[in-house]
Scaffold this motif. Structure first.
Motif, mmCIF file in Angstrom:
data_model
loop_
_atom_site.group_PDB
_atom_site.id
_atom_site.type_symbol
_atom_site.label_atom_id
_atom_site.label_comp_id
_atom_site.label_asym_id
_atom_site.label_seq_id
_atom_site.Cartn_x
_atom_site.Cartn_y
_atom_site.Cartn_z
ATOM 1 N N ASP A 12 21.398 92.139 53.060
ATOM 2 C CA ASP A 12 20.796 91.931 54.461
ATOM 3 C C ASP A 12 20.055 90.575 54.390
ATOM 4 O O ASP A 12 19.958 89.630 55.261
ATOM 5 N N GLU A 13 19.244 90.246 53.266
ATOM 6 C CA GLU A 13 18.470 89.340 53.354
ATOM 7 C C GLU A 13 18.985 87.894 52.980
ATOM 8 O O GLU A 13 18.348 86.810 53.016
ATOM 9 N N HIS A 14 20.477 87.893 52.559
ATOM 10 C CA HIS A 14 21.194 86.604 52.723
ATOM 11 C C HIS A 14 22.313 86.367 53.499
ATOM 12 O O HIS A 14 22.969 85.364 53.257
ATOM 13 N N GLN A 15 21.978 86.932 54.641
ATOM 14 C CA GLN A 15 23.267 86.712 55.784
ATOM 15 C C GLN A 15 22.949 85.287 56.212
ATOM 16 O O GLN A 15 23.931 84.758 56.665
ATOM 17 N N ASP A 16 21.750 84.845 56.310
ATOM 18 C CA ASP A 16 21.468 83.596 56.902
ATOM 19 C C ASP A 16 22.197 82.383 55.894
ATOM 20 O O ASP A 16 22.954 81.593 56.572
ATOM 21 N N ILE A 17 22.039 82.403 54.451
ATOM 22 C CA ILE A 17 22.572 81.472 53.924
ATOM 23 C C ILE A 17 23.956 81.727 53.681
ATOM 24 O O ILE A 17 24.747 80.725 53.568
ATOM 25 N N LEU A 18 24.626 82.581 53.806
ATOM 26 C CA LEU A 18 25.729 83.285 53.937
ATOM 27 C C LEU A 18 26.533 82.398 55.147
ATOM 28 O O LEU A 18 27.628 81.711 54.908
ATOM 29 N N LYS A 19 26.072 82.751 56.345
ATOM 30 C CA LYS A 19 26.733 81.953 57.383
ATOM 31 C C LYS A 19 26.564 80.548 57.348
ATOM 32 O O LYS A 19 27.525 79.709 57.786
ATOM 33 N N GLU A 20 25.439 80.100 56.699
ATOM 34 C CA GLU A 20 25.395 78.302 56.612
ATOM 35 C C GLU A 20 26.481 77.860 55.899
ATOM 36 O O GLU A 20 27.203 76.979 56.027
ATOM 37 N N LEU A 21 26.664 78.423 54.398
ATOM 38 C CA LEU A 21 27.643 77.929 53.411
ATOM 39 C C LEU A 21 28.695 78.119 54.002
ATOM 40 O O LEU A 21 29.822 77.485 53.679
ATOM 41 N N ARG A 22 29.270 79.293 54.654
ATOM 42 C CA ARG A 22 30.640 79.597 55.197
ATOM 43 C C ARG A 22 31.049 78.531 56.297
ATOM 44 O O ARG A 22 32.011 78.012 56.218
ATOM 45 N N GLN A 23 30.032 78.262 57.170
ATOM 46 C CA GLN A 23 30.191 77.217 58.156
ATOM 47 C C GLN A 23 30.478 75.753 57.502
ATOM 48 O O GLN A 23 31.369 75.173 58.129
#
Length: 635
Positions: A425-436
């Motif tokens: 849960d705490e890494h969802q923002d970085i996940l979205k950033e790098l995926r994008q």
């Protein structure tokens, strides 16, 4: 008086310069080439198949005094990526300053052409008066557009230049190559008991021996680097030369080489800039320093040109990180994996300074697909044997299993990249950033890897695949990528969209639609069997191959039989081309022995050579046929 004397001297030089320009025209590069010391010499020393396993990077097990000394006089880069985790695509990145994924050159040894106006970086240097040598490996996936080097062989050397001519020279050392860490007999110098075994490898004598021998080879490589540096110093040229030392991708150990993890992409980069050329150094340069700037092989060509005072051409996609045309530091670095030798895959990765994101577009394929060359390494053999015997536990099991659709790793907290943070849960923002960031890069450069390899070559019709990729009519990338994302989502959703995709106008969309049904397994294939039967006669041979693999694995007896016949009919490289043949044979290899047995005689009669192929491609069909025959003999 001193001021007047200096003024007269300066005026004299100005007049002399104007006279030279008058004689030479506007070609100032000729004047620069003839003026000793006006521009730096550039020396690149490269080594094969090694990551930053060096003393200067804090590795206490390593014995690398010459590179360590160079680092103490220069600066190391902590975050340098090779862009590709294997030699030919990595070297293609270096020589072009472009991502091979947009050139149609991401796959091992698939020779393609560059557009006519695209040159390789040594050609720009030579035009500007540099003497360019390569000693001696090339191994590019792109055909050379004319004469690239002044010399490119085992005798190529900067000493053969004209008097006063600046040089750009490459010396490549192969002693640390994958093949050198497994050759026996070998008397170990490094103590295998002191090896750090990565969390993903089993701790066995074979694994420890391979790692210790790898470090032995790095020490031998370091000695060769020392000879290059001594030769330069003996000629009195060290202070006239900007020196790079770097590896060509991660270590030759399995799960490093060939995989776009940090372990496969991170390379050592040591740069020395002599005092007289410090104005060309980056702002953070300092003696015995360290830089955390993100740099990669795609940046090396524009950087070399920038150091020589040449503005990088607009088609180069990298960013100069030194020299006159230095750009701002980049936020991300990108990596990729395509076909590795005889096995197909498609992986894209991106990192910032801390996190690594990986997108597996073919998650149904296990990481450790059987590669003949890789399985010659003792570590690979014992690792697979232990897995098959059920003697391993995670994370040592992961390499022999299918992949998740996405992976995310904290490179600071997880050195071995084994703790996937996708569901954190705490890494969802970085996940979205790098995926994008990854999706944007695919669209920005118009990544051709989503087109079947056979069609990359057939649509270009002997021309430059890059031009096909830039043509939205021929390559509607947004539509193709959207289907590939649905196909590789790792869920059972999207069935209706995939079935509809089998009727799309573009063959690459149809390819990914069929791939998505194959990935979803038996239920999805059975639900779509009528549509897939029609696709078995698709105009695209690549679509037929994937469809046949799906029906061969999960169709009823009659569908399976027809699918096997389809795959065999497409396995003749002299008839349908080597890329279709490899795709078809990969499909046959994924089917059970019982399903393949009726056509084993036909497989045995397939031509194993195609004299029209680049020699480096010649063995791939042979390896696949031999693997299928080996499995048949074991049933």
């Amino acid at each position: 008086m001193q001021f007047k004397s200096a003024l007269r001297n300066n005026l004299g030089w100005m007049l002399l310069s104007l006279m030279i320009v008058a004689v030479c025209g506007s070609d100032l590069s000729l004047f620069a080439a003839e003026s000793e010391g006006s521009r730096p010499n550039i020396l690149w020393i490269t080594s094969e198949d090694n990551g930053p396993h060096l003393g200067c990077y804090g590795d206490k097990y390593a014995d690398t005094p010459h590179i360590d000394k160079l680092a103490s006089e220069g600066m190391i880069y902590l975050n340098c990526w090779s862009t590709a985790p294997v030699c030919a695509p990595a070297r293609t990145t270096l020589i072009t300053g472009m991502y091979p994924t947009c050139l149609g050159a991401e796959h091992m040894r698939s020779m393609v052409k560059l557009p006519k106006n695209f040159l390789m970086y040594p050609q720009y240097l030579r035009e500007a008066g540099y003497y360019c040598t390569n000693n001696s490996k090339e191994d590019y996936n792109v055909a050379k557009p004319g004469k690239v080097w002044d010399e490119s062989n085992r005798k190529a050397h900067w000493k053969n230049r004209k008097s006063g001519q600046p040089f750009f020279a490459v010396f490549n050392h192969t002693i640390s190559h994958e093949s050198k860490i497994r050759n026996r007999p070998h008397t170990l110098v490094h103590d295998p008991a002191k090896v750090r075994v990565p969390a993903y490898h089993p701790d066995t004598p074979e694994v420890r021996h391979d790692w210790a021998q790898y470090y032995d080879r790095i020490t031998e490589m370091d000695a060769l680097v020392g000879k290059n540096l001594k030769e330069l110093a003996d000629a009195g040229l060290t202070e006239d030369t900007i020196i790079f030392y770097y590896g060509d991708h991660g270590s030759g150990m399995p799960r490093s080489k060939r995989w776009p993890y940090n372990s496969g992409l991170q390379v050592p980069l040591v740069i020395y800039v002599p005092p007289k050329f410090r104005k060309l150094a980056p702002p953070d340069y300092q003696t015995d320093g360290k830089s955390d700037r993100l740099v990669g092989f795609v940046d090396f060509a524009p950087t070399a040109l920038s150091l020589a005072g040449i503005k990088p051409p607009a088609h180069m996609q990298g960013n100069a990180f030194m020299g006159q045309y230095e750009t701002a530091p980049q936020e991300y670095q990108y990596g990729f994996r395509g076909r590795m030798d005889e096995r197909y895959d498609l992986v894209r990765s991106v990192r910032n300074k801390r996190y690594l994101y990986i997108k597996n577009f073919m998650p149904h394929k296990e990481y450790g697909q059987y590669l003949n060359y890789m399985f010659q390494t003792p570590t690979t053999q014992v690792w697979k044997k232990l897995y098959d015997a059920g003697k391993l536990t995670p994370p040592q099991t992961y390499f022999w299993e299918t992949k998740p659709a996405e992976e995310l790793y904290d490179l600071e907290a997880d050195l071995d990249e084994v703790n996937n943070l996708m569901n954190s849960d705490e890494h969802q923002d970085i996940l979205k950033e790098l995926r994008q960031a990854q999706q944007q890069k695919i669209l920005e450069i118009r990544d051709l890897g989503f087109m079947p390899e056979a069609e990359i070559h057939s649509l270009s019709d002997g021309g430059a695949p890059y031009l096909v990729g830039q043509n939205n009519e021929l390559y509607p990338l947004k539509k193709i990528l959207a289907m590939a994302e649905v196909a590789s989502s790792g869920t059972q959703d999207g069935q209706a969209e995939l079935v509809a995709g089998l009727n799309a106008q573009n063959s690459a969309v149809r390819y990914w639609a069929a791939m998505g049904l194959l990935m979803r397994g038996e239920n999805a294939v059975k639900q779509a069997h009528s549509a897939l039967q029609k696709s078995l006669k698709d105009s695209s041979k690549s679509v037929r191959c994937i469809t046949a693999e799906a029906l061969g694995k999960y169709g009823n007896a009659q569908e399976s039989k027809e699918a096997v016949r389809t795959l065999v009919s497409l396995s003749n490289q002299n008839q349908d081309g080597v890329y279709v043949a490899m795709l078809a044979l990969n499909g046959l290899d994924k089917l059970s022995n019982e399903k393949v047995a009726p056509v084993k005689d036909e497989i045995a009669q397939l031509p194993l050579k195609n004299p029209k192929l680049d020699r480096r491609l010649q063995s791939y069909v042979t390896r696949l046929v031999e693997r299928i025959e080996e499995k048949q003999s074991q049933k």
